[in-house]
Write an enzyme that holds these catalytic residues in place. Structure first.
Site, short mmCIF file in Angstrom:
data_model
loop_
_atom_site.label_atom_id
_atom_site.label_comp_id
_atom_site.label_asym_id
_atom_site.label_seq_id
_atom_site.Cartn_x
_atom_site.Cartn_y
_atom_site.Cartn_z
N ASP A 1 -7.02 18.88 2.79
CA ASP A 1 -8.47 18.48 2.34
C ASP A 1 -9.36 18.53 1.93
O ASP A 1 -9.83 18.64 3.34
CB ASP A 1 -6.97 17.06 2.22
N ASP B 1 -10.61 16.38 -3.20
CA ASP B 1 -10.90 14.64 -3.42
C ASP B 1 -11.88 14.68 -4.09
O ASP B 1 -12.97 14.81 -3.91
CB ASP B 1 -10.78 15.10 -1.51
N GLU C 1 -7.91 16.27 -7.25
CA GLU C 1 -7.92 15.08 -6.89
C GLU C 1 -8.29 14.08 -8.92
O GLU C 1 -8.95 13.60 -8.63
CB GLU C 1 -8.14 13.90 -5.85
N HIS D 1 -1.07 8.51 -0.43
CA HIS D 1 -1.14 7.75 0.32
C HIS D 1 -1.56 7.04 -0.48
O HIS D 1 -2.29 5.74 0.61
CB HIS D 1 -1.72 8.67 1.28
N ASP D 2 -1.83 7.30 -1.99
CA ASP D 2 -3.05 6.02 -2.32
C ASP D 2 -2.45 4.82 -3.18
O ASP D 2 -2.85 4.07 -3.91
CB ASP D 2 -4.24 6.41 -3.21
C1 GLC Z 1 -9.39 10.15 -2.59
C2 GLC Z 1 -8.56 9.41 -1.68
C3 GLC Z 1 -8.28 8.32 -0.63
C4 GLC Z 1 -9.70 7.87 -0.42
C5 GLC Z 1 -11.18 8.18 -1.39
C6 GLC Z 1 -12.62 8.75 -1.10
O1 GLC Z 1 -9.19 9.59 -3.54
O2 GLC Z 1 -7.44 10.35 -2.15
O3 GLC Z 1 -7.62 8.33 0.19
O4 GLC Z 1 -10.29 7.21 0.02
O5 GLC Z 1 -10.77 9.45 -2.05
O6 GLC Z 1 -12.21 10.01 -0.10
#
Ligand code: GLC
Length: 568
Positions: free
Chosen positions: A99, A196, A275, A335-336
């Protein structure tokens, strides 16, 4: 298949390191734990692993607030443990992507500590500083996006928590430092990165205020209570309008090109997956990101045939338009987001729907990503004691609900627990054992283990049961791997008016495969004409149908059945 890259045909599996496997018995997952489970992953049939952040972090956002980009969080082990993990994964032909959090660092990162120390230190301009808050921008996690620092008598900008200050990507020194970190991991041999929150890297230079008549807490509250279609529409509009000046800037293209150039210097087809659902970030198809997630597929309450078809039509058309044809990337959970089993279940046929949705993600055109635990049907665990929440965006919301919005504490706790991402990050359930076998008896895991690990939702018992969801995933994955059309074939929807089932062909030069997913409790007989073939030879059936031939003029399909067949 030789024209396809590994990241197009591989099945990815997301590991959430904190919750995967605890090797040293401290209640927190770690690299020795993950390494010990590589044979399990190999046997499952996955081919590439995406690790959520494993870097040192004060954990305000569960590792997405990084305080050192070139090391391993001590609770996960040492750099040597990481290298062992990587070597062992590669020895099993499992690729590994990491990541990469570009938008922000932790407020405890040395860069930020220096930057905030004065207005004229060498890193003074590494973050986004202003004398007074120039607008009403919100952080999407904790209210005001501008936070005061007395040392500078200035404010810094943060899209996420105030412990996650945004880097100033207009500063070439920031790029240089981050690209050094990228090279550090590429040199160690990682196969790529999941990027990310890239959309948030640049902001509107005009600093245009948002026009939503609410702050973040009020908008979350409004969202929780939106019931009618028009309230839901307004909710979506407000979320868009509140943040639209803080993401999605065109400058990002050049940055992605720069990063791509670095990856391309390395051998082995290193890859980037963003992402973000914006296909524009694939550039011309060969000069920015290799993949972006098809999030619109998962953004729905129910995965209905109509939703899936519409999604595929739009996505595949956009990918096809790129000068170098783009490749899709499908996932239903991470995970979100709520656990797939909980999110898309209807309370009545959850088990059947979980099987259908697994088949969906494994048979659509594009690279599939699974999230750890979905293969055994792990479910959301809502934490109702606010003191036990670890997701600080939920803790913040809980406080705001009580203090700013004067919501009853029991109701506030329920809502915070429901919105918290803790519910879908609980430890892996390895067996019907104390703490689900994640960590030893007597040790408190960092998040509670779902009690349903004692009711068959665990790996050990499912391994012993040929009818389990785990075995179903394995069979499907084996079918996918041995069926070239499912890996690389074109997608052609059939029976596009059906409300209850989805049917499509996947066709490659050597094979035509029919996929039918019956999202209804009704048995049906279907007729497929115009394919130029006569017979469907079964490759896979969730109904345990033997691998026989059926005439295409009369395919019988059971309730909630997944049927995959080669046409001959
Ligand atoms: C992305 C991640 C998330 C995180 C956010 C800030 O959306 O998937 O878990 O809180 O970025 O880094």
């Amino acid at each position: 298949m030789t024209d396809f890259k590994w990241w197009q045909t591989a099945l990815f599996y997301q590991i959430y390191p904190r919750s995967f496997a605890d090797g040293n018995g401290d209640g927190i997952g770690d690299f020795p734990g993950i390494t010990a489970k590589l044979d399990y992953l190999k046997d499952l049939g996955v081919e590439a692993l995406w690790l959520s952040p494993h870097f040192p972090s004060p954990n305000w956002d569960c590792g997405y607030d990084i305080s050192d980009y070139c090391n391993v969080a001590p609770e996960y082990g040492t750099l040597a443990d990481f290298e062992t993990f990587l070597r062992e994964a590669h020895a099993r032909q499992l690729r590994v992507i990491l990541d990469l959090v570009l938008n922000h660092t932790s407020d405890e990162h040395a860069w930020f500590l220096e930057s905030k120390s004065s207005r004229d230190n060498p890193k003074a301009d590494w973050y986004v500083w202003v004398d007074t808050p120039p607008n009403n921008w919100q952080s999407c996690f904790d209210g005001d996006a501008w936070t005061y620092v007395p040392e500078r008598n200035q404010y810094y900008y943060h899209y996420f928590m105030k412990q996650q200050p945004d880097l100033n990507w207009h500063n070439p020194a920031v790029k240089q430092a981050m690209w050094d970190a990228v090279r550090f991991w590429l040199d160690l041999g990682v196969d790529g990165f999941r990027l990310d929150a890239i959309g948030t890297i640049y902001e509107d230079p005009q600093l245009t205020p948002h026009t939503v008549p609410m702050n973040l807490a009020q908008l979350r509250h409004f969202s929780d209570t939106a019931r009618t279609p028009s309230e839901k529409q307004q909710r979506d509009r407000y979320w868009h309008d509140m943040f639209k000046h803080q993401w999605g800037r065109p400058e990002l293209h050049d940055l992605m090109k720069e990063l791509r150039t670095i990856l391309d210097e390395y051998d082995g087809d290193r890859m980037l997956v963003g992402e973000d659902d914006n296909i524009d970030y694939m550039g011309y198809g060969d000069d920015e990101l290799h993949l972006v997630f098809n999030f619109p597929l998962m953004r729905t309450e129910q995965l209905s045939p109509a939703h899936i078809r519409k999604n595929q039509k739009n996505r595949l058309a956009r990918l096809d338009e790129l000068p170098t044809r783009g490749w899709g990337c499908n996932t239903l959970g991470n995970h979100d987001s709520s656990r797939i089993y909980s999110h898309y279940g209807n309370g009545q046929h959850d088990a059947e729907l979980a099987r259908l949705n697994a088949a969906l993600v494994l048979t659509l055109r594009g690279t599939p990503f699974l999230y750890n635990g979905e293969e055994i049907g792990m479910q959301d665990l809502i934490i109702t004691d606010p003191g036990k929440l670890r997701d600080t965006m939920a803790t913040w919301y809980h406080t705001a609900l009580i203090h700013d919005l004067h919501i009853d504490p029991v109701e506030a706790a329920r809502r915070a627990g429901e919105m918290s991402r803790d519910k879908n990050r609980t430890p892996m359930q390895w067996g019907p054992l104390a703490n689900g076998g994640f960590c030893p008896e007597g040790v408190e895991p960092w998040l509670p283990v779902h009690p349903n690990h004692l009711e068959g939702i665990n790996i050990r018992e499912q391994q012993d049961n040929p009818d389990s969801l785990l075995h179903y995933y394995k069979r499907l994955i084996r079918t996918r791997k041995s069926t070239p059309a499912l890996l690389t074939g074109e997608y052609q929807p059939l029976h596009t008016q059906s409300n209850d089932y989805i049917a499509f062909l996947r066709t490659c030069p050597t094979q035509t495969v029919l996929v039918i997913l019956n999202y209804s409790p009704d048995h049906r007989n279907l007729k497929f004409s115009g394919t130029g073939k006569k017979t469907a030879r079964g490759l896979f059936s969730s109904a345990g149908r033997s691998q026989n031939d059926q005439p295409l003029g009369k395919i019988s399909l059971g309730a909630f059945e997944v049927f995959i067949a080669e046409l001959i």
